[in-house]
Design a protein around this motif. Structure first.
Motif, PDB file in Angstrom:
ATOM      1  N   LYS A   1     -22.240 -25.628   9.339  1.00 43.04           N
ATOM      2  CA  LYS A   1     -22.493 -27.073   9.396  1.00 43.04           C
ATOM      3  C   LYS A   1     -21.298 -27.819   9.991  1.00 43.04           C
ATOM      4  CE  LYS A   1     -26.063 -27.136   5.897  1.00 43.04           C
ATOM      5  NZ  LYS A   1     -26.454 -27.530   4.544  1.00 43.04           N
ATOM      6  N   ARG A   2     -20.086 -27.358   9.718  1.00 40.82           N
ATOM      7  CA  ARG A   2     -18.892 -27.964  10.333  1.00 40.82           C
ATOM      8  C   ARG A   2     -18.909 -27.765  11.842  1.00 40.82           C
ATOM      9  NH1 ARG A   2     -13.741 -25.630   8.048  1.00 40.82           N
ATOM     10  NH2 ARG A   2     -12.843 -27.012   9.601  1.00 40.82           N
ATOM     11  N   LEU A   3     -19.308 -26.577  12.272  1.00 45.08           N
ATOM     12  CA  LEU A   3     -19.384 -26.281  13.702  1.00 45.08           C
ATOM     13  C   LEU A   3     -20.412 -27.172  14.389  1.00 45.08           C
ATOM     14  CD1 LEU A   3     -18.361 -24.520  16.006  1.00 45.08           C
ATOM     15  CD2 LEU A   3     -20.066 -22.822  15.352  1.00 45.08           C
ATOM     16  N   LEU A   4     -21.560 -27.360  13.751  1.00 44.34           N
ATOM     17  CA  LEU A   4     -22.577 -28.255  14.315  1.00 44.34           C
ATOM     18  C   LEU A   4     -22.067 -29.690  14.411  1.00 44.34           C
ATOM     19  CD1 LEU A   4     -25.803 -26.971  12.533  1.00 44.34           C
ATOM     20  CD2 LEU A   4     -25.244 -26.778  14.955  1.00 44.34           C
ATOM     21  N   ALA A   5     -21.403 -30.159  13.370  1.00 43.26           N
ATOM     22  CA  ALA A   5     -20.854 -31.521  13.390  1.00 43.26           C
ATOM     23  C   ALA A   5     -19.819 -31.662  14.500  1.00 43.26           C
ATOM     24  CB  ALA A   5     -20.241 -31.861  12.030  1.00 43.26           C
ATOM     25  N   TRP A   6     -18.970 -30.652  14.663  1.00 42.36           N
ATOM     26  CA  TRP A   6     -17.971 -30.687  15.732  1.00 42.36           C
ATOM     27  C   TRP A   6     -18.647 -30.746  17.100  1.00 42.36           C
ATOM     28  CZ3 TRP A   6     -17.138 -27.108  19.648  1.00 42.36           C
ATOM     29  CH2 TRP A   6     -16.019 -27.340  20.439  1.00 42.36           C
ATOM     30  N   ALA A   7     -19.681 -29.935  17.318  1.00 41.36           N
ATOM     31  CA  ALA A   7     -20.379 -29.915  18.606  1.00 41.36           C
ATOM     32  C   ALA A   7     -20.996 -31.278  18.905  1.00 41.36           C
ATOM     33  CB  ALA A   7     -21.456 -28.826  18.610  1.00 41.36           C
ATOM     34  N   GLU A   8     -21.541 -31.920  17.885  1.00 36.19           N
ATOM     35  CA  GLU A   8     -22.095 -33.258  18.098  1.00 36.19           C
ATOM     36  C   GLU A   8     -20.987 -34.267  18.381  1.00 36.19           C
ATOM     37  OE1 GLU A   8     -25.154 -35.414  15.746  1.00 36.19           O
ATOM     38  OE2 GLU A   8     -25.844 -33.378  15.304  1.00 36.19           O
ATOM     39  N   ASP A   9     -19.904 -34.206  17.606  1.00 32.45           N
ATOM     40  CA  ASP A   9     -18.776 -35.129  17.819  1.00 32.45           C
ATOM     41  C   ASP A   9     -18.185 -34.987  19.211  1.00 32.45           C
ATOM     42  OD1 ASP A   9     -19.067 -36.054  15.243  1.00 32.45           O
ATOM     43  OD2 ASP A   9     -17.348 -34.945  14.433  1.00 32.45           O
ATOM     44  N   GLU A  10     -18.139 -33.777  19.722  1.00 26.86           N
ATOM     45  CA  GLU A  10     -17.583 -33.506  21.048  1.00 26.86           C
ATOM     46  C   GLU A  10     -18.609 -33.737  22.158  1.00 26.86           C
ATOM     47  OE1 GLU A  10     -14.361 -32.692  21.900  1.00 26.86           O
ATOM     48  OE2 GLU A  10     -13.998 -33.224  19.799  1.00 26.86           O
ATOM     49  N   ASP A  11     -19.833 -34.084  21.777  1.00 23.98           N
ATOM     50  CA  ASP A  11     -20.914 -34.371  22.729  1.00 23.98           C
ATOM     51  C   ASP A  11     -21.196 -33.173  23.649  1.00 23.98           C
ATOM     52  OD1 ASP A  11     -22.908 -36.117  23.623  1.00 23.98           O
ATOM     53  OD2 ASP A  11     -21.676 -36.805  25.298  1.00 23.98           O
ATOM     54  N   ILE A  12     -21.156 -31.979  23.065  1.00 22.81           N
ATOM     55  CA  ILE A  12     -21.459 -30.788  23.865  1.00 22.81           C
ATOM     56  C   ILE A  12     -22.824 -30.204  23.548  1.00 22.81           C
ATOM     57  CG2 ILE A  12     -19.039 -30.180  24.210  1.00 22.81           C
ATOM     58  CD1 ILE A  12     -19.391 -28.022  22.067  1.00 22.81           C
ATOM     59  N   ALA A  13     -23.521 -30.782  22.585  1.00 24.21           N
ATOM     60  CA  ALA A  13     -24.853 -30.305  22.235  1.00 24.21           C
ATOM     61  C   ALA A  13     -25.685 -31.470  21.712  1.00 24.21           C
ATOM     62  CB  ALA A  13     -24.778 -29.204  21.181  1.00 24.21           C
ATOM     63  N   LEU A  14     -26.979 -31.299  21.756  1.00 20.45           N
ATOM     64  CA  LEU A  14     -27.888 -32.333  21.275  1.00 20.45           C
ATOM     65  C   LEU A  14     -28.310 -32.014  19.841  1.00 20.45           C
ATOM     66  CD1 LEU A  14     -30.152 -32.691  24.423  1.00 20.45           C
ATOM     67  CD2 LEU A  14     -28.406 -34.276  23.614  1.00 20.45           C
ATOM     68  N   GLY A  15     -27.365 -31.925  18.972  1.00 19.11           N
ATOM     69  CA  GLY A  15     -27.678 -31.560  17.597  1.00 19.11           C
ATOM     70  C   GLY A  15     -27.843 -30.062  17.491  1.00 19.11           C
ATOM     71  N   GLY A  16     -28.464 -29.632  16.476  1.00 18.33           N
ATOM     72  CA  GLY A  16     -28.670 -28.218  16.250  1.00 18.33           C
ATOM     73  C   GLY A  16     -29.070 -27.995  14.809  1.00 18.33           C
TER      74      GLY A  16
END
Length: 95
Positions: A24-39
């Motif tokens: 869940k931390r990794l998903l939050a980081w990916a969203e914060d960095e705008d590299i993924a559309l959620g997950g």
């Protein structure tokens, strides 16, 4: 697919050893960095997740189709198998 950032097919990442918290931390980081559309974090106790190559998908698809044609499955399992076969066939049709 109205979002212009949505890419299909999209890449995925398999990271063995993650805990629920770290996933869940990794998903939050990916969203914060705008590299993924959620997950989603996939709970291994609830869902079986696997990556299959084209040859394996073709073999599983052939087996599902054979079982469906032979009426080898009870109706509730046949419905699920048919849906999964459709998903595999759609993926196989992608370049």
């Amino acid at each position: 697919m109205s979002n212009p950032r949505h890419v299909w097919p999209y890449w995925s990442v398999d990271l063995p050893g993650l805990t629920e918290v770290s996933a869940k931390r990794l998903l939050a980081w990916a969203e914060d960095e705008d590299i993924a559309l959620g997950g989603i974090a996939v709970d291994p106790a609830v869902a079986f997740s696997i990556h299959m190559d084209r040859e394996t998908v073709a073999a599983v698809l052939a087996a599902l189709r054979a079982a469906l044609v032979a009426n080898a499955l009870p109706p509730d399992k046949a419905d699920a198998a048919c849906g999964f076969a459709d998903q595999l066939a759609e993926w196989m049709s992608e370049p």
